[in-house]
Scaffold this motif. Structure first.
Motif, PDB file in Angstrom:
ATOM      1  N   UNK A 247       0.862  -1.190   0.000  1.00 18.46           N
ATOM      2  CA  UNK A 247       0.000   0.000   0.000  1.00 18.46           C
ATOM      3  C   UNK A 247       0.891   1.230   0.000  1.00 18.46           C
ATOM      4  N   UNK A 248       0.561   2.180  -0.889  1.00 20.10           N
ATOM      5  CA  UNK A 248       1.455   3.305  -1.127  1.00 20.10           C
ATOM      6  C   UNK A 248       0.724   4.627  -0.997  1.00 20.10           C
ATOM      7  N   UNK A 249       1.366   5.628  -0.384  1.00 26.66           N
ATOM      8  CA  UNK A 249       0.807   6.986  -0.437  1.00 26.66           C
ATOM      9  C   UNK A 249       0.375   7.484   0.920  1.00 26.66           C
ATOM     10  N   UNK A 250      -0.825   8.053   0.955  1.00 26.92           N
ATOM     11  CA  UNK A 250      -1.328   8.652   2.193  1.00 26.92           C
ATOM     12  C   UNK A 250      -2.071   7.596   3.011  1.00 26.92           C
ATOM     13  N   UNK A 251      -1.336   6.907   3.842  1.00 28.55           N
ATOM     14  CA  UNK A 251      -1.937   5.814   4.613  1.00 28.55           C
ATOM     15  C   UNK A 251      -2.520   6.335   5.928  1.00 28.55           C
ATOM     16  N   UNK A 252      -2.259   7.609   6.214  1.00 29.21           N
ATOM     17  CA  UNK A 252      -2.787   8.201   7.448  1.00 29.21           C
ATOM     18  C   UNK A 252      -4.238   8.656   7.256  1.00 29.21           C
ATOM     19  N   UNK A 253      -4.477   9.417   6.184  1.00 31.42           N
ATOM     20  CA  UNK A 253      -5.821   9.972   5.985  1.00 31.42           C
ATOM     21  C   UNK A 253      -6.643   9.192   4.953  1.00 31.42           C
ATOM     22  N   UNK A 254      -6.016   8.252   4.243  1.00 26.52           N
ATOM     23  CA  UNK A 254      -6.729   7.534   3.179  1.00 26.52           C
ATOM     24  C   UNK A 254      -7.713   6.523   3.777  1.00 26.52           C
ATOM     25  N   UNK A 255      -8.990   6.847   3.700  1.00 27.19           N
ATOM     26  CA  UNK A 255      -9.988   5.962   4.328  1.00 27.19           C
ATOM     27  C   UNK A 255     -10.131   4.642   3.568  1.00 27.19           C
ATOM     28  N   UNK A 256      -9.791   4.671   2.250  1.00 25.04           N
ATOM     29  CA  UNK A 256      -9.959   3.431   1.488  1.00 25.04           C
ATOM     30  C   UNK A 256      -8.974   2.370   1.974  1.00 25.04           C
ATOM     31  N   UNK A 257      -7.742   2.796   2.276  1.00 27.08           N
ATOM     32  CA  UNK A 257      -6.773   1.807   2.767  1.00 27.08           C
ATOM     33  C   UNK A 257      -7.106   1.367   4.197  1.00 27.08           C
ATOM     34  N   UNK A 258      -7.745   2.260   4.961  1.00 22.71           N
ATOM     35  CA  UNK A 258      -8.145   1.862   6.322  1.00 22.71           C
ATOM     36  C   UNK A 258      -9.165   0.722   6.248  1.00 22.71           C
ATOM     37  N   UNK A 259     -10.155   0.891   5.362  1.00 19.36           N
ATOM     38  CA  UNK A 259     -11.162  -0.163   5.241  1.00 19.36           C
ATOM     39  C   UNK A 259     -10.571  -1.421   4.604  1.00 19.36           C
ATOM     40  N   UNK A 260      -9.739  -1.223   3.583  1.00 19.84           N
ATOM     41  CA  UNK A 260      -9.217  -2.393   2.860  1.00 19.84           C
ATOM     42  C   UNK A 260      -8.304  -3.253   3.731  1.00 19.84           C
TER      43      UNK A 260
END
Ligand code: ASP
Length: 430
Positions: A247-260
């Motif tokens: 997973x790459x990029x904004x992992x702090x505010x990215x809600x899609x990666x939080x759910x995924x």
């Protein structure tokens, strides 16, 4: 024929077998299985012999007796009850799913595909109205939820932004939600504050779907992402268990990666490489959750190291709109996922994903457009799958999922089989 594909795909999912392992189990050639799984309109597609169908059904029955023991004959509670939020038919977080309910949902998604792909029509939600409330920017999520509802035969009423809503006059979430519940049959809500959609949900008994609550969650996106991974993996002969996801990029505010990352944690023995500038790392509570499921997590600011050997690369946009004057350090051009790097460190069967939008402005360092003709790029397969996934969510929450298959008719208009001019590059992948 599409029923045949759905049946086989579902069987492989349930048995957790790759195409190679499944064909070996059935005692048929892999090539034969591939032809049974091809889309019905492909000239190579073939019907599977009835004997094989019976054999698969027997294996499934046997397997469910083995895994569930005595409980296997007990009727399963309806899916909507198993995923409910505090007893209501609402989707607020991916935490409402376990692996079984997720795979049951995917079976409904498969049923929706011919309608989502405009070969069939259905009117199971005729007369129903969707209230689409987007208090934050959106193209994909808003239009695809609307399109999914219309394709089930319903109609859509919507409002976008605070400026034109009564919230600009100081109306509370409670009042807005209760009022809308008298107008519409289901609400899809996006709002910039984490937890706000749950507040909408508490004020109503009609179904509510969280379409993104600030940096919180984006459950429907993660479900369509995982569905896409499974479909791509089925073609590539891989399983989600044991896979390597970068997973790459904004992992702090990215809600899609939080759910995924929460959804992927339901599977076994995954390896995650998390690649983010130091100020945009994945929140600690999510790292703990993933680790508690026994997965391996590596964090690195180096894109080259992090992408090496990954089966899935999931790139994200920097969520500048959520920065309260913070500076991002270390977000340099070396951070861009571009073709030369992918060719150098990824595999021929790596899939490249992004929830979109990609930031295409100079200096944005987002997923590069020079990958547009690379068949590993799965971003438009993600967006296409989003329609079927969102149709399935509506159908389940409104209790019509079992009516869809028998209600389908042929579409009365003609649409191109490849909807994008570049889709031919990806043709035959399914
Ligand atoms: N469309 C996604 C979201 O709403 C991703 C993004 O905006 O970067 O979260």
């Amino acid at each position: 024929m599409s029923q045949q594909q759905d049946f086989l795909r579902d069987a492989m999912r349930r048995l957790n077998l790759t195409r190679d392992a499944f064909s070996a189990r059935l005692g048929v050639r892999r090539r034969a299985l591939d032809t049974w799984l091809l889309p019905a309109d492909s000239s190579e597609s073939r019907s599977m012999p009835e004997m094989v169908e019976r054999f698969v059904a027997e294996i499934l029955q046997h397997e469910s007796r083995n895994t569930d023991g005595a409980a296997s004959n007990a009727p399963q509670r309806p899916l909507v009850q198993r995923i409910s939020a505090e007893g209501k038919p609402q989707l607020l977080s991916v935490s409402q799913f376990d692996r079984d309910s997720l795979e049951d949902l995917f079976r409904v998604v498969d049923v929706m595909q011919p309608v989502a792909r405009r070969q069939k029509v259905t009117r199971v939600l005729e007369g129903a109205v969707l209230g689409s409330l987007f208090f934050e920017a959106s193209t994909r999520t808003r239009v695809s939820f609307g399109s999914a509802f219309c394709r089930l035969g319903g109609s859509v009423c919507d409002t976008t932004g605070f400026t034109f809503s009564s919230m600009a006059k100081g109306e509370s979430i409670y009042d807005t939600s209760r009022v809308m519940s008298g107008y519409v049959d289901v609400l899809v809500v996006r709002h910039p504050e984490q937890g706000s959609v749950a507040e909408f949900a508490r004020a109503t008994n009609i179904p509510v779907i969280n379409a993104g609550d600030g940096p919180g969650e984006h459950p429907s996106q993660a479900i369509l992402d995982l569905y896409t991974i499974q479909r791509e993996f089925s073609r590539l002969g891989k399983l989600v268990d044991g896979t390597h996801v970068a997973m790459v990029g904004d992992l702090k505010y990215g809600r899609t990666v939080h759910s995924l990352i929460k959804l992927l944690s339901l599977y076994r023995n995954l390896k995650f490489t998390l690649i983010a500038p130091a100020s945009l790392e994945m929140p600690a509570h999510l790292l703990e959750l993933v680790a508690s499921h026994g997965h391996v997590i590596e964090q690195t600011p180096s894109l080259e190291d992090g992408l090496r050997g990954a089966d899935v690369v999931y790139a994200t946009r920097i969520q500048k709109e959520r920065f309260a004057g913070e500076e991002i350090e270390g977000y340099t051009p070396e951070f861009q996922v571009r073709k030369a790097l992918v060719d150098a460190v990824c595999k021929p069967d790596t899939i490249l994903m992004h929830p979109l939008p990609r930031d295409g402005r100079p200096g944005a360092n987002d997923l590069s457009v020079d990958l547009n003709h690379d068949p590993r790029l799965a971003i438009f397969r993600q967006t296409d799958n989003g329609i079927a996934v969102r149709m399935a969510l509506f159908a389940v929450l409104l209790g019509v999922e079992h009516q869809v298959a028998r209600s389908m008719r042929d579409a009365g208009w003609r649409s191109p089989s490849l909807v994008g001019p570049d889709d031919a590059v990806f043709d035959g992948l399914d």
